[in-house]
Design a protein around this motif. Structure first.
Motif, mmCIF file in Angstrom:
data_model
loop_
_atom_site.group_PDB
_atom_site.id
_atom_site.type_symbol
_atom_site.label_atom_id
_atom_site.label_comp_id
_atom_site.label_asym_id
_atom_site.label_seq_id
_atom_site.Cartn_x
_atom_site.Cartn_y
_atom_site.Cartn_z
ATOM 1 N N GLY A 44 0.663 -1.376 0.017
ATOM 2 C CA GLY A 44 -0.183 -0.130 0.055
ATOM 3 C C GLY A 44 0.768 1.169 -0.116
ATOM 4 O O GLY A 44 0.321 2.323 0.023
ATOM 5 N N CYS A 45 2.205 1.189 0.019
ATOM 6 C CA CYS A 45 3.047 2.325 0.051
ATOM 7 C C CYS A 45 3.608 2.676 -1.369
ATOM 8 O O CYS A 45 4.263 1.753 -1.890
ATOM 9 N N GLU A 46 3.519 3.826 -1.943
ATOM 10 C CA GLU A 46 3.823 4.277 -3.224
ATOM 11 C C GLU A 46 5.395 4.621 -3.219
ATOM 12 O O GLU A 46 5.831 5.553 -2.428
ATOM 13 N N VAL A 47 6.411 3.631 -3.736
ATOM 14 C CA VAL A 47 7.736 3.723 -3.449
ATOM 15 C C VAL A 47 8.550 3.893 -5.187
ATOM 16 O O VAL A 47 7.678 3.341 -5.901
ATOM 17 N N ASP A 48 9.622 4.387 -5.177
ATOM 18 C CA ASP A 48 10.383 4.262 -6.451
ATOM 19 C C ASP A 48 10.718 2.661 -6.717
ATOM 20 O O ASP A 48 11.427 1.935 -5.626
ATOM 21 N N VAL A 49 10.699 2.104 -7.795
ATOM 22 C CA VAL A 49 11.064 0.783 -8.423
ATOM 23 C C VAL A 49 11.938 0.946 -9.397
ATOM 24 O O VAL A 49 12.453 0.036 -9.956
ATOM 25 N N ALA A 58 17.208 -5.884 -12.072
ATOM 26 C CA ALA A 58 15.890 -5.999 -11.679
ATOM 27 C C ALA A 58 15.986 -5.326 -9.940
ATOM 28 O O ALA A 58 17.175 -5.516 -9.672
ATOM 29 N N VAL A 59 14.997 -4.547 -9.750
ATOM 30 C CA VAL A 59 14.820 -3.965 -8.376
ATOM 31 C C VAL A 59 13.802 -4.729 -7.686
ATOM 32 O O VAL A 59 12.466 -4.880 -8.056
ATOM 33 N N LEU A 60 14.197 -5.248 -6.441
ATOM 34 C CA LEU A 60 13.307 -5.911 -5.502
ATOM 35 C C LEU A 60 13.034 -5.271 -4.483
ATOM 36 O O LEU A 60 13.834 -4.750 -3.787
ATOM 37 N N THR A 119 19.526 -1.300 -0.857
ATOM 38 C CA THR A 119 19.367 -0.030 0.015
ATOM 39 C C THR A 119 18.189 -0.042 0.950
ATOM 40 O O THR A 119 17.164 -0.526 0.787
ATOM 41 N N PHE A 120 18.622 0.204 2.105
ATOM 42 C CA PHE A 120 17.954 0.268 3.094
ATOM 43 C C PHE A 120 17.071 1.607 3.240
ATOM 44 O O PHE A 120 17.305 2.837 3.885
ATOM 45 N N SER A 121 16.113 1.497 2.528
ATOM 46 C CA SER A 121 15.039 2.956 2.096
ATOM 47 C C SER A 121 14.651 3.554 3.300
ATOM 48 O O SER A 121 14.862 4.904 3.259
ATOM 49 N N ALA A 122 14.178 2.971 4.229
ATOM 50 C CA ALA A 122 13.670 3.485 5.487
ATOM 51 C C ALA A 122 14.675 4.103 6.441
ATOM 52 O O ALA A 122 14.391 4.967 7.044
ATOM 53 N N THR A 123 15.992 3.768 6.041
ATOM 54 C CA THR A 123 17.039 4.302 6.825
ATOM 55 C C THR A 123 17.759 5.517 6.127
ATOM 56 O O THR A 123 18.318 6.422 6.777
ATOM 57 N N LYS A 124 17.610 5.405 4.819
ATOM 58 C CA LYS A 124 18.170 6.304 3.892
ATOM 59 C C LYS A 124 17.511 7.535 3.750
ATOM 60 O O LYS A 124 17.997 8.808 3.473
ATOM 61 N N TRP A 125 16.028 7.371 3.718
ATOM 62 C CA TRP A 125 15.267 8.503 3.335
ATOM 63 C C TRP A 125 14.096 8.587 4.644
ATOM 64 O O TRP A 125 13.501 7.776 4.845
ATOM 65 N N ASP A 126 13.992 9.947 5.004
ATOM 66 C CA ASP A 126 13.001 10.034 6.225
ATOM 67 C C ASP A 126 11.515 9.690 5.695
ATOM 68 O O ASP A 126 10.601 9.260 6.384
ATOM 69 N N ARG A 142 15.248 -2.430 -0.570
ATOM 70 C CA ARG A 142 15.244 -2.994 -1.805
ATOM 71 C C ARG A 142 16.507 -3.580 -2.031
ATOM 72 O O ARG A 142 17.645 -3.148 -1.519
ATOM 73 N N ALA A 143 16.362 -4.456 -2.963
ATOM 74 C CA ALA A 143 17.770 -5.243 -3.512
ATOM 75 C C ALA A 143 17.895 -4.773 -4.932
ATOM 76 O O ALA A 143 17.004 -4.955 -5.608
ATOM 77 N N SER A 144 19.211 -4.847 -5.361
ATOM 78 C CA SER A 144 19.392 -4.928 -6.728
ATOM 79 C C SER A 144 20.086 -6.099 -7.355
ATOM 80 O O SER A 144 20.864 -6.617 -6.742
ATOM 81 N N VAL A 145 19.678 -6.578 -8.326
ATOM 82 C CA VAL A 145 20.085 -7.728 -9.139
ATOM 83 C C VAL A 145 20.614 -7.448 -10.628
ATOM 84 O O VAL A 145 19.575 -6.945 -11.182
#
Length: 472
Positions: free
Chosen positions: A49-54, A308-310, A341-348, A368-371
């Motif tokens: 339910g959260c809109e995030v960058d992919v 791919a962005v997971l 990328t620990f999005s929740a610690t990187k971006w408020d 998210r993880a990158s492959v």
């Protein structure tokens, strides 16, 4: 009234259309995008339910183009910068802070690499000799390994290049990707001295609060930028048409162009005085086959990397604390993921998005993880569920604990997303532009030419428009 067609509705194409309307408000501008949405690699999706960058999640703030465009399309108040959480690299089973004073992994002071590198590897880097490089270009891997030792390439340069280009140091052009280091080598300087000169001066920490942020994004997601850009184009009288795949480009001898879109049984033709091709290398090569065959041939040789962005939404209480903004994973470690990328610690704004978003109002942590790397497409040839499970297992191994089952997850595949800047790329780009310049009214732009980041793409777009605008 001058008519323009911009082929490709990624950030390069949108920036080109805005540049045209800025220079000539009376121009007729139409952007043709083959997919169902504008924005290219800037894309958002809902996870729990959260809109995030992919796709791309940030821009380089120390270049002005992207931040200026964010302001121009009305998102100035949404510009945000990362938290002070530090980047990290996982090497030999240990998570290390990413050394601060490095230029794409090349250290200004190799002595600071202790711990991440062995004592012998640090000594090898410190022993760099100033030798003059005679070649006009070289791979970054060859250049760095020869000067500072293979460990610097494998443990620092490779993971950083993997994040930017999804490529390999031994194949990426130093002249295209790290020209300052190449020039230093050609001048007989040490790479570490060139890196020290290019980086901010060392600080004792007392001035860190005033230092200019390296990165920026838009609160709510960078995918808001192309949405706002498309709205601005329409408000200025231009058009952005999605679901409109361009099949053919024709140049008329009496001037002007015809662009053919749609299915062959029922094609649609567009006429224009000027055309900007803001498409990937393969698509541009196809469209230039008859119009500029030399450019088409050169562009057809540009290889790409698929990625791919997971994205994972994990219960915060079950996950536990995360340190740092994320972790890079050198390919020498043999893991599937190349970064997390620990999005929740990187971006408020991402941390706040997860508050109360879980079942029963529980908090979620989004990461998210990158492959995917160049010539390693087999890593992506598996079902989404398998890819997600493998990435979560990798991440658990890196963090040293079993991670909870995701509340939700998302896989965004980017086939052929990143052009590879092979040795000789700068000359290839010059040849392409020279060939295209022989066709009056035609220009090219995008990630293939002068850089894969958002600011570089915008600069490329503005350069293309400047070449064609009658006032230039």
């Amino acid at each position: 009234m001058t008519s323009w067609l911009v082929i490709g509705g990624g950030i390069s194409g949108l920036a080109a259309a805005l540049a045209v309307l800025e220079q000539d408000p009376g121009a007729a501008v139409t952007v043709l995008e083959g997919s169902d949405r504008a924005g290219g690699k800037l894309r958002g999706a809902r996870v729990a339910g959260c809109e995030v960058d992919v796709g791309a999640e940030a821009v380089l703030a120390r270049r002005p183009e992207a931040v200026n465009l964010v302001r121009e399309v009305g998102l100035a108040e949404s510009i945000v910068h990362p938290t002070r959480a530090a980047a990290q690299v996982w090497s030999r089973g240990v998570v290390h802070p990413l050394p601060r004073r490095t230029l794409m992994g090349v250290p200004a002071d190799p002595a600071a690499l202790g711990g991440l590198l062995t004592a012998e590897e640090v000594a090898r880097a410190l022993d760099e000799r100033a030798e003059t490089l005679a070649a006009e270009d070289a791979s970054i891997g060859d250049l760095v390994s020869d000067r500072l030792g293979r460990a610097v390439t494998e443990r620092l340069v490779e993971p950083l290049l993997g994040g930017v280009y999804a490529g390999h140091a031994d194949l990426i052009s130093a002249r295209a990707a790290l020209p300052a280091l190449l020039r230093a080598a050609q001048a007989g300087e040490r790479l570490q001295d060139a890196a020290a000169r290019a980086l901010p001066a060392p600080s004792d920490g007392t001035q860190s609060q005033g230092s200019a942020p390296v990165f920026a994004t838009v609160s709510g997601g960078l995918h808001r930028l192309p949405q706002a850009a498309a709205e601005r184009i329409r408000a200025a009288g231009g058009q952005v048409r999605t679901g409109t795949l361009t099949r053919e480009l024709r140049h008329h001898t009496d001037g002007g162009f015809e662009v053919v879109t749609g299915p062959r049984p029922g094609p649609t033709a567009y006429r224009a005085d000027r055309v900007v091709l803001a498409t990937p290398a393969a698509a541009t090569a196809r469209l230039l086959r008859e119009v500029a065959p030399d450019a088409a041939g050169r562009l057809a040789s540009v290889e790409t990397a698929s990625t791919a962005v997971l994205t994972f939404a994990l219960d915060t209480a079950e996950l536990g604390e995360l340190s740092g903004s994320g972790v890079l994973v050198p390919p020498v470690e043999g893991r599937t993921i190349k970064a997390a990328t620990f999005s929740a610690t990187k971006w408020d704004w991402v941390r706040e998005l997860g508050h109360g978003a879980g079942p029963g109002g529980s908090d979620l942590t989004l990461l998210r993880a990158s492959v995917g790397r160049h010539r390693e497409e087999t890593a992506l040839q598996r079902a989404d569920e398998d890819l997600l499970a493998t990435a979560l297992d990798d991440l658990g191994g890196i963090l040293g604990r079993r991670l909870p089952e995701p509340v939700d997850a998302h896989v965004q595949r980017w086939g052929g997303a990143l052009p590879q800047y092979a040795v000789g790329h700068v000359d290839l780009v010059a040849d392409v532009r020279a060939s295209v310049a022989q066709v009056p009214g035609l220009a090219v732009c995008g990630a293939t030419y002068d850089g894969v980041g958002v600011p570089a793409c915008i600069a490329s777009a503005r350069r293309a428009v400047a070449q064609l605008h009658p006032a230039q």
